[in-house]
Design a protein around this motif. Structure first.
Motif, PDB file in Angstrom:
ATOM      1  N   THR A 169      40.289  52.656  34.152  1.00 17.17           N
ATOM      2  CA  THR A 169      41.171  52.546  32.975  1.00 17.17           C
ATOM      3  C   THR A 169      41.881  51.215  33.067  1.00 17.17           C
ATOM      4  O   THR A 169      42.141  50.727  34.162  1.00 17.17           O
ATOM      5  N   ARG A 170      42.193  50.679  31.944  1.00 16.79           N
ATOM      6  CA  ARG A 170      42.921  49.408  31.972  1.00 16.79           C
ATOM      7  C   ARG A 170      44.351  49.665  31.548  1.00 16.79           C
ATOM      8  O   ARG A 170      44.603  50.329  30.557  1.00 16.79           O
ATOM      9  N   ASP A 220      42.468  47.585  35.989  1.00 16.16           N
ATOM     10  CA  ASP A 220      42.374  48.907  36.585  1.00 16.16           C
ATOM     11  C   ASP A 220      43.053  48.828  37.945  1.00 16.16           C
ATOM     12  O   ASP A 220      42.604  48.115  38.837  1.00 16.16           O
ATOM     13  N   ARG A 221      44.125  49.591  38.074  1.00 17.22           N
ATOM     14  CA  ARG A 221      44.972  49.466  39.272  1.00 17.22           C
ATOM     15  C   ARG A 221      44.172  49.730  40.547  1.00 17.22           C
ATOM     16  O   ARG A 221      44.251  48.981  41.516  1.00 17.22           O
ATOM     17  N   VAL A 222      43.368  50.791  40.518  1.00 20.47           N
ATOM     18  CA  VAL A 222      42.664  51.165  41.750  1.00 20.47           C
ATOM     19  C   VAL A 222      41.650  50.100  42.152  1.00 20.47           C
ATOM     20  O   VAL A 222      41.503  49.768  43.324  1.00 20.47           O
ATOM     21  N   GLU A 240      35.622  39.870  37.916  1.00 22.47           N
ATOM     22  CA  GLU A 240      34.998  39.285  36.718  1.00 22.47           C
ATOM     23  C   GLU A 240      35.042  40.275  35.567  1.00 22.47           C
ATOM     24  O   GLU A 240      35.199  39.896  34.410  1.00 22.47           O
ATOM     25  N   PHE A 241      34.928  41.554  35.904  1.00 19.82           N
ATOM     26  CA  PHE A 241      35.024  42.605  34.890  1.00 19.82           C
ATOM     27  C   PHE A 241      36.390  42.539  34.185  1.00 19.82           C
ATOM     28  O   PHE A 241      36.530  42.880  33.014  1.00 19.82           O
ATOM     29  N   HIS A 242      37.386  42.070  34.904  1.00 21.95           N
ATOM     30  CA  HIS A 242      38.726  41.935  34.315  1.00 21.95           C
ATOM     31  C   HIS A 242      38.991  40.538  33.771  1.00 21.95           C
ATOM     32  O   HIS A 242      40.132  40.200  33.483  1.00 21.95           O
ATOM     33  N   GLY A 243      37.955  39.739  33.703  1.00 22.65           N
ATOM     34  CA  GLY A 243      38.138  38.373  33.192  1.00 22.65           C
ATOM     35  C   GLY A 243      38.741  37.454  34.235  1.00 22.65           C
ATOM     36  O   GLY A 243      39.256  36.380  33.909  1.00 22.65           O
ATOM     37  N   GLY A 244      38.669  37.868  35.487  1.00 24.89           N
ATOM     38  CA  GLY A 244      39.264  37.049  36.545  1.00 24.89           C
ATOM     39  C   GLY A 244      38.209  36.365  37.376  1.00 24.89           C
ATOM     40  O   GLY A 244      37.040  36.336  37.012  1.00 24.89           O
ATOM     41  N   SER A 245      38.640  35.784  38.521  1.00 26.11           N
ATOM     42  CA  SER A 245      37.691  35.085  39.387  1.00 26.11           C
ATOM     43  C   SER A 245      38.114  35.244  40.837  1.00 26.11           C
ATOM     44  O   SER A 245      39.271  35.566  41.123  1.00 26.11           O
TER      45      SER A 245
END
Ligand code: ADP
Length: 656
Positions: free
Chosen positions: A500-501, A542-544, A627-632
């Motif tokens: 969940t986001r 997603d916190r986890v 990457e799924f969260h748009g990060g790196s």
């Protein structure tokens, strides 16, 4: 394919050509026949003209000879009736001779053949003798001519003598002999215009030319005519031979024009032939191309759709029709709203349509849903591009539409599998820390046990001091809380759940992961330092998953420091804005063995590990999750020794 077209097209093509070829041949034949016919006609005309003229000339000669005869007969009559004296006769003869130059001489013989009067020898006419062939007597009284004889002393000149018997009531008064110079006849009696165009000759019975006149040059033997002169006793023929040559078939210019015209005609026919063949070949190629294109279109699984500048559908391919469940006939020509628009997405379509008309559609494509004729929803990926004609003008839009239902299903499957993998990875991590967990839980449980035992002892001793009891119970409570938190975080971390986001504060995240990190750190005698920049905004994540990332990185860091002096084993966690200010970066800094260059390239590969019991999935999962969260996720060497792993995520309310 090619031979197929040829065999089909050839007979029709041959028949098509037969008529023009026949017409051209007919035209050429007419072109050749016409001048030939004209020449024939002209030749006939000339011949006829010559005949008519010859006849006219013959008549003229005949007329003059008759007239001469008439005049002499008149003189004869006077001789017989009025006994005209010789000198009077001679006088009359001379008058006749003077007016008619064709006459050479006129002689009057009496019935004893003695010349009484002669224009040739007027002084002594008796010296004249009648020609040897003269028929003495001449009892029928008719004119009689003698065979022409050569004129004495004059070369090639013949004389024609005719005698008129003088006969009255069976009394014979002699005869008058008139001699014509045959050349003279031609000179005097043939008009100049006729002589100019023709060679005129007189020929005798042996075909010997006895007189000839060719004022305009010799005859060409093309147009000739013979006409017998009606002279009793002698056969003389008037022969005319035109000095005109046969009419020329055509004038050079005309012939040249005809040749050029014919060549031009043949050339244009050949050019036409070539052109038509070329066209047929092009048509065949075009048909082949069309067949190929149609086959291609029909076998394409991508839907194709063309629209004009107003958004009206101008073309759909079979794949598109299959996708939306409507035949092309029901779609082509329609303006929005389209039958395949799902009612719940009408607003989105309308908005997109406006965007398309404005030309601001994203080139990378967009996802939407279509409604199949049976009501089913189909997720589709659409790429729009301008439709440009051969002159470079935009005439509408072309869209390629991909049915991404399968892709979506596959993505979902892969997401679920990844989820499972993450869960397994978490379990694996938990497995490692389970023993430490047991050890760690022992402490608060032992503490709780001793605090509660102390409290019970106090109660049993009856020395209940509320303050002491409260303190013991509070401490026990605190220990229980800590144990509970450890267990909760482990439970949270391990339980299988849907991602969940939510807005996650990095400080909270580190806070909640801290018990587990501490657990790991303590076991390895690593001291922990952390530093958070104040007022960091949350990230949408997603916190986890983020906890898992943090745990993985800290575990790797701790493991990297196992072989260095315990005093140097420091793990630092820093959270701050990154340089650009729109992301939040978390750095996990260790002072471990670092990462050699040959290992660096493989770090994120699945199942790559340098550890004996390592699974090699940690960093791979971390990077995928980020990457799924748009990060790196990246790493670099720690200048003080060891490695810095850094992950960055977009801040929810970025402040610059
Ligand atoms: P695992 O930890 O199971 O080996 P990872 O994907 O987490 O799998 O790590 C892959 C490899 O990367 C490790 O085996 C290790 O060699 C290297 N590595 C990861 N983190 C560090 C670090 N902080 N310092 C040095 N090497 C590291």
């Amino acid at each position: 394919m090619k031979t197929f077209y040829k065999s089909q097209a050839w007979p029709a093509q041959r028949w098509r050509w037969i008529i023009p070829i026949l017409l051209v041949l007919l035209f050429l034949a007419t072109l050749i026949w016409l001048p030939w016919q004209a020449q024939r006609m002209e030749a006939n005309e000339r011949q006829e003209q010559l005949i008519a003229d010859t006849l006219w000339v013959e008549q003229a000669i005949q007329f003059q000879l008759n007239r001469n005869e008439e005049m002499l007969r008149q003189v004869g009559a006077e001789i017989m009736t009025s006994r005209l004296p010789a000198n009077a006769v001679l006088e009359r003869f001379r008058t006749i001779l003077k007016n008619n130059h064709e006459i050479q001489r006129i002689v009057w013989f009496d019935n004893r053949d003695t010349a009484i009067a002669s224009t040739a020898d007027s002084a002594a006419p008796a010296r004249e003798t009648p020609p040897p062939q003269a028929v003495s007597g001449g009892m029928d009284g008719k004119l009689r001519c003698l065979t022409p004889t050569p004129e004495t002393n004059t070369k090639n000149s013949y004389l024609l003598s005719c005698q008129i018997p003088l006969l009255q009531e069976n009394r014979h008064f002699g005869r008058i002999l008139i001699s014509y110079r045959l050349s003279g006849i031609l000179e005097e009696l043939v008009p100049w215009w006729f002589a100019q165009d023709n060679q005129i000759s007189l020929v005798d019975v042996d075909d010997k030319v006895v007189a000839s006149r060719a004022a305009g040059g010799p005859g060409k033997n093309v147009y000739t005519h013979n006409r017998a002169l009606d002279l009793p006793g002698v056969a003389l023929t008037l022969r005319t031979n035109s000095n005109k040559s046969e009419p020329r078939l055509l004038s050079n210019l005309l012939v040249l024009a005809i040749i050029l015209l014919s060549l031009g005609l043949l050339w244009s026919l050949a050019a036409l032939w070539r052109d038509i063949n070329r066209r047929l070949a092009a048509e065949g190629a075009l048909r082949q191309q069309m067949a190929f294109r149609t086959a291609m279109e029909n076998s394409l699984i991508t839907g194709l759709r063309a629209r004009d500048m107003e958004g009206r559908l101008t073309y759909v391919n079979p794949a598109f029709c299959r996708m939306v469940g409507y035949p092309a006939a029901q779609l082509v020509g329609r303006l929005p709203p389209m039958p395949y628009w799902a009612p719940e997405a009408l607003e989105e379509y309308q908005q997109r349509f406006t965007q398309i008309l404005a030309g601001t559609v994203p080139a990378e494509g967009f996802e939407t849903i279509y409604q199949h004729a049976n009501g089913e929803r189909i997720p589709v990926l659409i790429y729009e591009s301008p439709l440009v004609n051969e002159r470079g003008q935009q005439t509408g839009w072309m869209s390629s539409i991909l049915d991404v239902s399968e892709l979506k299903r596959a993505q979902e499957l892969s997401r679920q599998q990844e989820e499972k993998l993450h869960a397994s990875a978490r379990l694996a991590t938990m497995g490692e820390i389970a023993s430490m967990l047991a050890h760690e839980l022992n402490q608060p449980l032992a503490a709780i046990s001793s605090y509660t035992t102390g409290a019970i002892n106090l109660l049993q001793a009856g020395q209940v001091e509320p303050a002491m009891l409260q303190s013991a119970l509070e401490k026990a409570n605190a220990q229980a809380q800590r144990a509970g938190q450890i267990i909760r975080s482990v439970h949270e971390f391990v339980k299988k759940r849907e991602p969940t986001r939510e807005a996650v504060s990095i400080a909270d995240l580190i806070q909640s992961a801290m018990p587990l990190i501490e657990l790991q750190a303590q076991g390895a005698h690593v001291s922990l330092q952390w530093q958070l920049e104040p007022d960091l905004p949350p990230v949408l994540a997603d916190r986890v998953l983020l906890e898992q990332v943090l745990l993985n990185l800290t575990r790797n860091a701790i493991e990297a420091m196992q072989k260095i002096a315990p005093a140097q084993r420091v793990l630092r966690i820093l959270a701050s804005f990154d340089a650009a200010g729109d992301r939040i970066a978390v750095e996990v800094i260790d002072r471990g063995h670092g990462i050699p260059a040959n290992v660096a390239g493989l770090l994120f590969s699945p199942f790559f590990s340098t550890k004996a019991s390592g699974m090699g999935m940690g960093l791979n999962i971390c990077r995928t999750a980020l990457e799924f969260h748009g990060g790196s996720l990246s790493h670099r060497d720690n200048p003080g020794g060891g490695t810095i792993f850094r992950f960055a995520l977009p801040a929810l309310h970025a402040t610059t």
